[in-house]
Design a protein around this motif. Sequence first.
Motif, PDB file in Angstrom:
ATOM      1  N   ASN A  53      52.697  48.781  53.057  1.00  0.00           N
ATOM      2  CA  ASN A  53      51.832  49.827  52.531  1.00  0.00           C
ATOM      3  C   ASN A  53      52.246  51.190  53.105  1.00  0.00           C
ATOM      4  O   ASN A  53      52.354  52.188  52.387  1.00  0.00           O
ATOM      5  CB  ASN A  53      50.375  49.519  52.885  1.00  0.00           C
ATOM      6  CG  ASN A  53      49.404  50.433  52.167  1.00  0.00           C
ATOM      7  OD1 ASN A  53      49.749  51.010  51.132  1.00  0.00           O
ATOM      8  ND2 ASN A  53      48.216  50.585  52.713  1.00  0.00           N
TER       9      ASN A  53
ATOM     10  N   ASP B  63      50.398  41.941  52.690  1.00  0.00           N
ATOM     11  CA  ASP B  63      50.590  43.358  52.377  1.00  0.00           C
ATOM     12  C   ASP B  63      51.887  43.563  51.592  1.00  0.00           C
ATOM     13  O   ASP B  63      51.942  44.353  50.640  1.00  0.00           O
ATOM     14  CB  ASP B  63      50.616  44.116  53.714  1.00  0.00           C
ATOM     15  CG  ASP B  63      51.153  45.520  53.581  1.00  0.00           C
ATOM     16  OD1 ASP B  63      50.518  46.306  52.869  1.00  0.00           O
ATOM     17  OD2 ASP B  63      52.194  45.814  54.196  1.00  0.00           O
ATOM     18  N   LEU B  66      51.295  42.616  48.069  1.00  0.00           N
ATOM     19  CA  LEU B  66      50.469  43.598  47.362  1.00  0.00           C
ATOM     20  C   LEU B  66      51.222  44.876  47.010  1.00  0.00           C
ATOM     21  O   LEU B  66      51.097  45.403  45.914  1.00  0.00           O
ATOM     22  CB  LEU B  66      49.278  43.979  48.249  1.00  0.00           C
ATOM     23  CG  LEU B  66      48.059  43.074  48.182  1.00  0.00           C
ATOM     24  CD1 LEU B  66      46.965  43.661  49.047  1.00  0.00           C
ATOM     25  CD2 LEU B  66      47.571  42.972  46.733  1.00  0.00           C
ATOM     26  N   HIS B  67      52.006  45.356  47.975  1.00  0.00           N
ATOM     27  CA  HIS B  67      52.592  46.692  47.792  1.00  0.00           C
ATOM     28  C   HIS B  67      54.081  46.689  47.479  1.00  0.00           C
ATOM     29  O   HIS B  67      54.626  47.717  47.126  1.00  0.00           O
ATOM     30  CB  HIS B  67      52.330  47.531  49.049  1.00  0.00           C
ATOM     31  CG  HIS B  67      50.875  47.730  49.334  1.00  0.00           C
ATOM     32  ND1 HIS B  67      50.087  48.542  48.570  1.00  0.00           N
ATOM     33  CD2 HIS B  67      50.058  47.200  50.273  1.00  0.00           C
ATOM     34  CE1 HIS B  67      48.847  48.517  49.036  1.00  0.00           C
ATOM     35  NE2 HIS B  67      48.797  47.700  50.077  1.00  0.00           N
ATOM     36  N   HIS B  70      55.449  47.948  44.033  1.00  0.00           N
ATOM     37  CA  HIS B  70      54.988  49.241  43.524  1.00  0.00           C
ATOM     38  C   HIS B  70      56.169  50.014  42.938  1.00  0.00           C
ATOM     39  O   HIS B  70      57.245  50.074  43.531  1.00  0.00           O
ATOM     40  CB  HIS B  70      54.332  50.054  44.644  1.00  0.00           C
ATOM     41  CG  HIS B  70      53.462  51.127  44.095  1.00  0.00           C
ATOM     42  ND1 HIS B  70      53.973  52.327  43.696  1.00  0.00           N
ATOM     43  CD2 HIS B  70      52.125  51.158  43.836  1.00  0.00           C
ATOM     44  CE1 HIS B  70      52.980  53.073  43.216  1.00  0.00           C
ATOM     45  NE2 HIS B  70      51.852  52.378  43.309  1.00  0.00           N
ATOM     46  N   LEU B 110      48.018  40.907  40.280  1.00  0.00           N
ATOM     47  CA  LEU B 110      47.995  41.671  41.537  1.00  0.00           C
ATOM     48  C   LEU B 110      46.577  41.841  42.022  1.00  0.00           C
ATOM     49  O   LEU B 110      46.279  41.743  43.204  1.00  0.00           O
ATOM     50  CB  LEU B 110      48.657  43.032  41.334  1.00  0.00           C
ATOM     51  CG  LEU B 110      50.176  43.037  41.416  1.00  0.00           C
ATOM     52  CD1 LEU B 110      50.716  44.418  41.109  1.00  0.00           C
ATOM     53  CD2 LEU B 110      50.641  42.608  42.813  1.00  0.00           C
ATOM     54  N   GLN B 111      45.698  42.056  41.036  1.00  0.00           N
ATOM     55  CA  GLN B 111      44.289  42.211  41.376  1.00  0.00           C
ATOM     56  C   GLN B 111      43.764  40.923  42.038  1.00  0.00           C
ATOM     57  O   GLN B 111      43.081  40.955  43.049  1.00  0.00           O
ATOM     58  CB  GLN B 111      43.517  42.492  40.093  1.00  0.00           C
ATOM     59  CG  GLN B 111      42.197  43.168  40.327  1.00  0.00           C
ATOM     60  CD  GLN B 111      41.459  43.344  39.015  1.00  0.00           C
ATOM     61  OE1 GLN B 111      41.938  42.952  37.950  1.00  0.00           O
ATOM     62  NE2 GLN B 111      40.296  43.935  39.087  1.00  0.00           N
ATOM     63  N   ARG B 114      45.152  40.733  45.486  1.00  0.00           N
ATOM     64  CA  ARG B 114      44.489  41.675  46.369  1.00  0.00           C
ATOM     65  C   ARG B 114      43.113  41.139  46.771  1.00  0.00           C
ATOM     66  O   ARG B 114      42.734  41.125  47.922  1.00  0.00           O
ATOM     67  CB  ARG B 114      44.337  43.021  45.638  1.00  0.00           C
ATOM     68  CG  ARG B 114      44.667  44.202  46.507  1.00  0.00           C
ATOM     69  CD  ARG B 114      44.692  45.459  45.686  1.00  0.00           C
ATOM     70  NE  ARG B 114      45.972  45.641  45.019  1.00  0.00           N
ATOM     71  CZ  ARG B 114      46.128  46.153  43.815  1.00  0.00           C
ATOM     72  NH1 ARG B 114      45.088  46.512  43.105  1.00  0.00           N
ATOM     73  NH2 ARG B 114      47.322  46.313  43.297  1.00  0.00           N
ATOM     74  N   LEU B 117      43.447  38.246  49.104  1.00  0.00           N
ATOM     75  CA  LEU B 117      43.775  38.670  50.468  1.00  0.00           C
ATOM     76  C   LEU B 117      42.543  39.216  51.173  1.00  0.00           C
ATOM     77  O   LEU B 117      42.284  38.898  52.326  1.00  0.00           O
ATOM     78  CB  LEU B 117      44.843  39.755  50.421  1.00  0.00           C
ATOM     79  CG  LEU B 117      46.267  39.234  50.398  1.00  0.00           C
ATOM     80  CD1 LEU B 117      47.227  40.375  50.182  1.00  0.00           C
ATOM     81  CD2 LEU B 117      46.567  38.551  51.730  1.00  0.00           C
ATOM     82  N   ARG B 118      41.782  40.029  50.420  1.00  0.00           N
ATOM     83  CA  ARG B 118      40.582  40.612  51.031  1.00  0.00           C
ATOM     84  C   ARG B 118      39.615  39.507  51.421  1.00  0.00           C
ATOM     85  O   ARG B 118      39.044  39.491  52.505  1.00  0.00           O
ATOM     86  CB  ARG B 118      39.911  41.568  50.044  1.00  0.00           C
ATOM     87  CG  ARG B 118      40.389  43.004  50.179  1.00  0.00           C
ATOM     88  CD  ARG B 118      39.291  43.979  49.740  1.00  0.00           C
ATOM     89  NE  ARG B 118      38.872  43.758  48.365  1.00  0.00           N
ATOM     90  CZ  ARG B 118      39.478  44.297  47.314  1.00  0.00           C
ATOM     91  NH1 ARG B 118      40.548  45.058  47.475  1.00  0.00           N
ATOM     92  NH2 ARG B 118      39.037  44.068  46.097  1.00  0.00           N
TER      93      ARG B 118
END
Lengths: 121, 912
Positions: A53, B63, B66-67, B70, B110-111, B114, B117-118
């Motif tokens: 990130n 992480d 998730l990222h 991008h 991805l949602q 995410r 993960l949360r």
Amino acid sequence: MKDQPTTAHSFLPLHALEFQTLLSLSAGSAHAYAIVQAIEKRQPAWSPVQPTNMYRRIWRLAADGLIEQIEAPPNVTDPRRKYFAITELGSQVAAAEAARLRSLLRHAEEAGIVAREVPQA
Amino acid sequence: MNAEMNADCPWLVRVFRFWLRLIPTRFGPDVRREIALLFEDRLREGSLTPSRRLLLLLQAMADAVLHGRHPVFERPLRSCTARRDHVAEPGKRRHERRTTRGDDLMSSMLQDLRFALRSLRRRPVFATFAIVALALGVGGTTSMFSVVDGVLLKKLPYRDPSTVVSIWKAWPSWRGEPGLDYVWDHIHFPWGDYLQVRDHATSLETVAAHAQEVAVMTGDGNAEELSIGEASANLFEMLGVRMPLGRGFASNEVAPAGEPARLMVLSHELWQRRFGGDPSVLGQTTTLGAEAFEIIGVLPPRFRLPSDLIATHDNGGDVDPGLRDAWLPLGYHGADRGNSFELIARLAPGASAEQAQAEVQSLMTDGPDDQIARVVPRKDVLTRGYGTPLVVLLAAAGLLMLIACTNVMGLLLGEAPGRQREISVRAALGAPPRRILRQLLTENVLLGLAGAGLGFWVARIGTSALLAVAPPLPRLEAVTIDGRVMLFAAVAGVATGLVFGMLPALHLVRGAGAKLRVRASSKRARPLQSLGVAAQVGLTVVLLVSAGLFGRSLLQLFAVEPGFRTAQLAALELRMPPEEPTTPDDRTRFLDAVYRASTGTPGVVAASAARRLPFASGNGTQSFSFLRDGEEVGSTQLPMFVHPSYFEMLGIPLLQGRSLQVSDNRDTEPVIVISRALAEQNWPDRSPIGERVRYRGRDWTIVGVVGDVLHQALGDDTIATFYASAYQVAQHTMQLIVRTTGEPSTVLPTLRERLVAIHPNIAIREAGTMTNLMKESASDAHFRAVLLGTFATLATLLAVIGIFGVTARSIAARSRELGIRSALGAPLRALELLVLRDGLASALLGVVGGLLGAIVAARWIGHLLFEVPPLDPLTYAGATVLATTVCLIAAYLPARKIARIQPREVMTDDQS
């Protein structure tokens, strides 16, 4: 599509992590881990900044020209690290974001939100 | 501090780097390095506990997922050099966001990720337990899979391996004979029959032969005993071996087409060890025995040509029995060597092994008429006898995996009451059940992946440990953690997450419809959880019983009386180059010198020598005949040529007559001492002293009877043995045995120096201590016991977690009821019993089921046990007591929390 002129305001609002990165680099050039350390020192309540990130934010700032990759300082011991410095545009954007946040804070104070945040025992 | 941390964490960094390479990302290697470096920095912070480091790894992995994809990573990075050309594009960001949104599937996935993960981050204790449980299961199973894959599943490293066969003779008359039974269907070919088969078998495209010898390499450096192979010209070519250096033998350099030339092909290992991997070794000469050989080639690394006898009989203490240090042309040591040539052939196109067998049978002319030919696919040769033991261990690992899965399922079900409200709210807000299910399964897949990632590293450690304790299995060199094993771990992890997470997920989705009340769903989840605990305990009991049976079996093996005192005995194998000492008298003098040098070494209490060592002489039996009531009777026994001090030194009791003496030499009457088994076998009703035995064309008089000694592996039958003096039959190779005052390893260097001083060309190989040789002879049983013991321990640990969890959640779910009971005056003991019942009832159900399962499993593994019945009551009782006690403790620990329940609080909580 016609290119718009670059203004600091066109980057707002900044992502919190990007703003923190610009703040960290305002104090001088640094590598990614030094940026992370500075952020976490300022924001101890944040959950730890995750590596991918962090890089995504650094990459975006650098791709937008708000920061730039620079040569490593001569006394650096670890040659693997990339160093970054804030650009002039980056400083303008950071200042504009800070002004935006200050204005927001003022509105919040007028609305009494800040005062209500700390309840009386 | 940093150095310390570095030493602690490199594997975490490696896992993260591997993860970054594994997952789809949009950044290049440059950024990957930077991100990994940032993670490495993180690990160096302060004094992190191991669990905190693990959490950091999992967070960083999530992480990256998730990222890492991008789109910004696809934009060029502006550095100070490119700055002048830069025109910022403020509109670009909005465009990026639109692009991301445009990709609906990717975006929603991805949602999901995410969200997953949360959700996991909010429940770190649950996530850690689930991932560790999965990692243990995946790790254990993957380790065993890597061994099974290497030994049983991987293709042989030959060209077109399915058509390669081994050819032997079998002689049914040898079946069941002591000392011969193991070889009855693996008799090699005599030279004549090899040529017959090679020249006339039409069902075989190519027939190659090889033979084995032992020789001493001298020349530069220390004298070294080598295992030498002899190869026909077509052997390497037929197997598709590609030489990294030089060439193999040409047909005119090998018998029978030509005189075997003095040429040598080195194994890769010898080339590295003795010649430092120097490519200029080609064309050089080296000395083997008394001859100089020209080196013409080097074989590829890990080239092995094992037979299927290696694990139990053929190794004689070799650590790597399939390895030949160097190869000479076939026939170099002569063609007239009896059944010395092992045949490997390639079937002709369209021919089957059965056809080839019939044809080879018809071509055999040498040997008794009732000998039969055997043509066996090479793959079966190498895996014969190993399939079941390895599959048993893989099944045990599978049970561990199943326990881990049930554990995770239990954990997920335990989470259900806490999540039901959240899921119900999502359903009420319009999320379709399929979407919720996908979301929940994404969480499980993520758990599975994390478990697989960690499990993969557990497997790496596990496989190294397995290889360290593994018995000499064929093809162990093929056991590696490669792509197949990684794939296995990944599939095992994800499949587990999906399959075992499905039931709890469906359970949650079903409950999401209308009910926003927690308690109803909690009640529905409880029977499932209890069943899960019962299954875990049951499987644990199966593993405990199996481990107990193998453990007891190992103890029984170690309790076998070897017939001599093994304490502080060490052995050295001494071999002379064949040209010296030349005469038998020289050899006798050499033996004398060795004996004197050994007994005079400080720290050596006593010394002796023998042609063979106990525990490693299984294939040394020979035929001889003796006269009984004037009639010659044939027999097969183990001949031992020993120094006269042998019996006294090893503590072998003299039962009748006299022992061998130094005065029994080549000038006196040949005498032997026999073992009790041999005496009882042949002279059951009278003393054998004075009887005569014919061996190697001479008559030998029996002068004494000594106690039996275990010459084969622990657990094997005692072989009837006779002992002749090494002064009467001079030996070229001797095993020197010394008894030391302290640790043998402290004495051996001095002893070695003294031996080399006798003759510089003496090749010395440390055979190890007698205690180790004895243990190694039981390495199969040891391997099984250690492995099952480890699996059972891990299983018990997982079961404890499971029971602990169920009882703890049962208390949490019933806290209101317990509070009311407490308020109404129920004593604490009664309340504890109430909740203990929940955990214990399912655990006891599991114990009973597990005992039944263990009975079935024990019948399957019964043939691998030694003097322990498959239904050994002690083992079953032990496993039952252990499992019950552990369950009791695991249930009791959370039950103590009841005392802390405040009736008023729980009742008020429930109203809110």
